[in-house]
Design an enzyme around this catalytic site. Structure first.
Site, PDB file in Angstrom:
ATOM      1  N   LEU A   1       0.875  -1.164   0.000  1.00 39.75           N
ATOM      2  CA  LEU A   1       0.000   0.000   0.000  1.00 39.75           C
ATOM      3  C   LEU A   1       0.914   1.215   0.000  1.00 39.75           C
ATOM      4  O   LEU A   1       1.922   1.239   0.721  1.00 39.75           O
ATOM      5  CB  LEU A   1      -0.897   0.014   1.243  1.00 39.75           C
ATOM      6  CG  LEU A   1      -1.941  -1.101   1.358  1.00 39.75           C
ATOM      7  CD1 LEU A   1      -2.688  -0.991   2.687  1.00 39.75           C
ATOM      8  CD2 LEU A   1      -2.920  -1.063   0.205  1.00 39.75           C
ATOM      9  N   ASP A   2       0.573   2.234  -0.792  1.00 41.47           N
ATOM     10  CA  ASP A   2       1.471   3.388  -0.843  1.00 41.47           C
ATOM     11  C   ASP A   2       1.426   4.165   0.472  1.00 41.47           C
ATOM     12  O   ASP A   2       0.565   3.941   1.324  1.00 41.47           O
ATOM     13  CB  ASP A   2       1.184   4.274  -2.060  1.00 41.47           C
ATOM     14  CG  ASP A   2      -0.147   4.997  -1.984  1.00 41.47           C
ATOM     15  OD1 ASP A   2      -0.431   5.614  -0.955  1.00 41.47           O
ATOM     16  OD2 ASP A   2      -0.908   4.966  -2.980  1.00 41.47           O
ATOM     17  N   VAL A   3       2.360   5.080   0.618  1.00 45.08           N
ATOM     18  CA  VAL A   3       2.575   5.742   1.901  1.00 45.08           C
ATOM     19  C   VAL A   3       1.340   6.488   2.398  1.00 45.08           C
ATOM     20  O   VAL A   3       1.096   6.584   3.609  1.00 45.08           O
ATOM     21  CB  VAL A   3       3.798   6.689   1.802  1.00 45.08           C
ATOM     22  CG1 VAL A   3       3.523   7.844   0.842  1.00 45.08           C
ATOM     23  CG2 VAL A   3       4.216   7.212   3.177  1.00 45.08           C
ATOM     24  N   ASN A   4       0.503   6.996   1.484  1.00 40.31           N
ATOM     25  CA  ASN A   4      -0.676   7.763   1.878  1.00 40.31           C
ATOM     26  C   ASN A   4      -1.954   6.923   1.948  1.00 40.31           C
ATOM     27  O   ASN A   4      -3.039   7.479   2.140  1.00 40.31           O
ATOM     28  CB  ASN A   4      -0.884   8.929   0.901  1.00 40.31           C
ATOM     29  CG  ASN A   4       0.237   9.951   0.993  1.00 40.31           C
ATOM     30  OD1 ASN A   4       0.712  10.256   2.078  1.00 40.31           O
ATOM     31  ND2 ASN A   4       0.671  10.458  -0.145  1.00 40.31           N
ATOM     32  N   THR A   5      -1.830   5.611   1.774  1.00 44.24           N
ATOM     33  CA  THR A   5      -2.980   4.716   1.852  1.00 44.24           C
ATOM     34  C   THR A   5      -2.936   3.947   3.171  1.00 44.24           C
ATOM     35  O   THR A   5      -1.867   3.508   3.601  1.00 44.24           O
ATOM     36  CB  THR A   5      -2.988   3.719   0.672  1.00 44.24           C
ATOM     37  OG1 THR A   5      -3.037   4.456  -0.550  1.00 44.24           O
ATOM     38  CG2 THR A   5      -4.183   2.789   0.747  1.00 44.24           C
TER      39      THR A   5
END
Length: 313
Positions: free
Chosen positions: A107-111
């Site tokens: 999951l990307d850093v902002n998810t």
């Protein structure tokens, strides 16, 4: 009993079988000091090295498949180490002996939301492979007006820089003003695909939370930054979904009081981690302030109603 070398390495979490076959062909893998070739079979108890680094491997019969459901907060990166020093999703996981946690995708850093980890590299690789079509569900908040034509385009498919992408389902979940929540599902795990699909329609994604992976839901009783180990029936659901044999053992406590105690310990560990890991004056991954606290003001003394108020000159 022997197995193909690439299968043993995949179970150890060193990559997919195709990636490992390429490494073997390039002469990057050795077995007991000899350069390996495609077709080599091993028991898993040999000394195996990749690029000179020894790999901890075990025979399939000796490995217990364990799976964690991790509640990833925003601000954590999905790598073991980050060159920028940011907190990673591996920082809070329980320690293992003779094995390691392997993330099922990223999951990307902002998810935020549900991220699975397992000790079985073969299970991780199969769950990530698109041919098994394990659907993922996300709660997404977008900024702007979404019309029916836009929804139909996202369901039919739009061209992204790495090929066609689409949602399998889109369900409106409410909102206020220009902010609207949707639940979307898709069967791929391409990099930032949910965000890129919405951005292809000139919509800005302001929140993104993964809430389900296959039939596995984000546990409601696990705080952000906490984890919960899956019971045997959920582990075997995942294994069955990708054609692996059922597991017979588990380390999960089935006794309810012990399970409650474990969740309490997880919450305490999350709080300790948040106070220990600081980044720019905030707790990593939570956004809670860790700056110096102001001393609370002393309570005012109640005035005696018979006493005359003092007059300031």
């Amino acid at each position: 009993m022997t197995e193909k070398l690439q299968k043993v390495l995949a179970r150890a979490g060193r990559g997919s079988r195709r990636e490992l076959e390429a490494m073997i062909s390039q002469g990057r893998v050795s077995v007991d000091g000899k350069v390996a070739v495609l077709g080599d079979r091993v028991t898993g108890r040999e000394q195996i090295r990749v690029d000179g680094h020894q790999i901890e491997t075990q025979a399939e019969a000796d490995v217990m498949c364990r799976v964690l459901a991790y509640h990833k907060p925003e601000g954590e990166v999905s790598t073991r180490k980050d060159p920028e020093g940011r907190p990673t999703v591996f920082d809070r996981l329980p320690k293992l002996q003779g094995a390691r946690w392997i993330s099922v995708g990223r999951l990307d850093v902002n998810t935020s939301g549900l991220l699975l980890f397992t000790t079985d590299g073969e299970l991780a690789n199969r769950l990530m492979h698109p041919r098994h079509e394990i659907d993922r569900e996300y709660a997404v908040r977008v900024f702007g007006e979404v019309d029916q034509a836009m929804v139909q385009r996202l369901l039919k498919g739009v061209m992204l820089e790495d090929g066609m992408g689409k949602f399998d389902t889109i369900k409106y979940s409410g909102g206020e003003g220009m902010n609207h929540w949707f639940h979307v599902t898709l069967k791929e795990g391409r990099n930032r695909e949910v965000r890129r699909l919405w951005e292809s329609q000139e919509m800005q994604v302001s929140r993104l939370i993964r809430v389900r992976y296959g039939k596995i839901l984000l546990p409601k009783d696990v705080p952000r930054g906490g984890w919960s180990e899956m019971p045997l029936d959920q582990v075997n659901y995942l294994r069955g979904a990708v054609g692996l044999t059922a597991e017979k053992e588990t380390k999960v406590e089935v006794d309810a009081p012990k399970r409650h105690k474990q969740l309490t310990q997880i919450r305490k560990a999350v709080r300790r981690h948040n106070t220990r890991v600081k980044s720019g004056g905030t707790n990593a991954g939570t956004g809670a302030s860790t700056g110096p606290k102001k001393k609370p003001a002393a309570p005012k003394r109640a005035r005696n109603p018979k006493q005359k108020p003092k007059t300031r000159l």
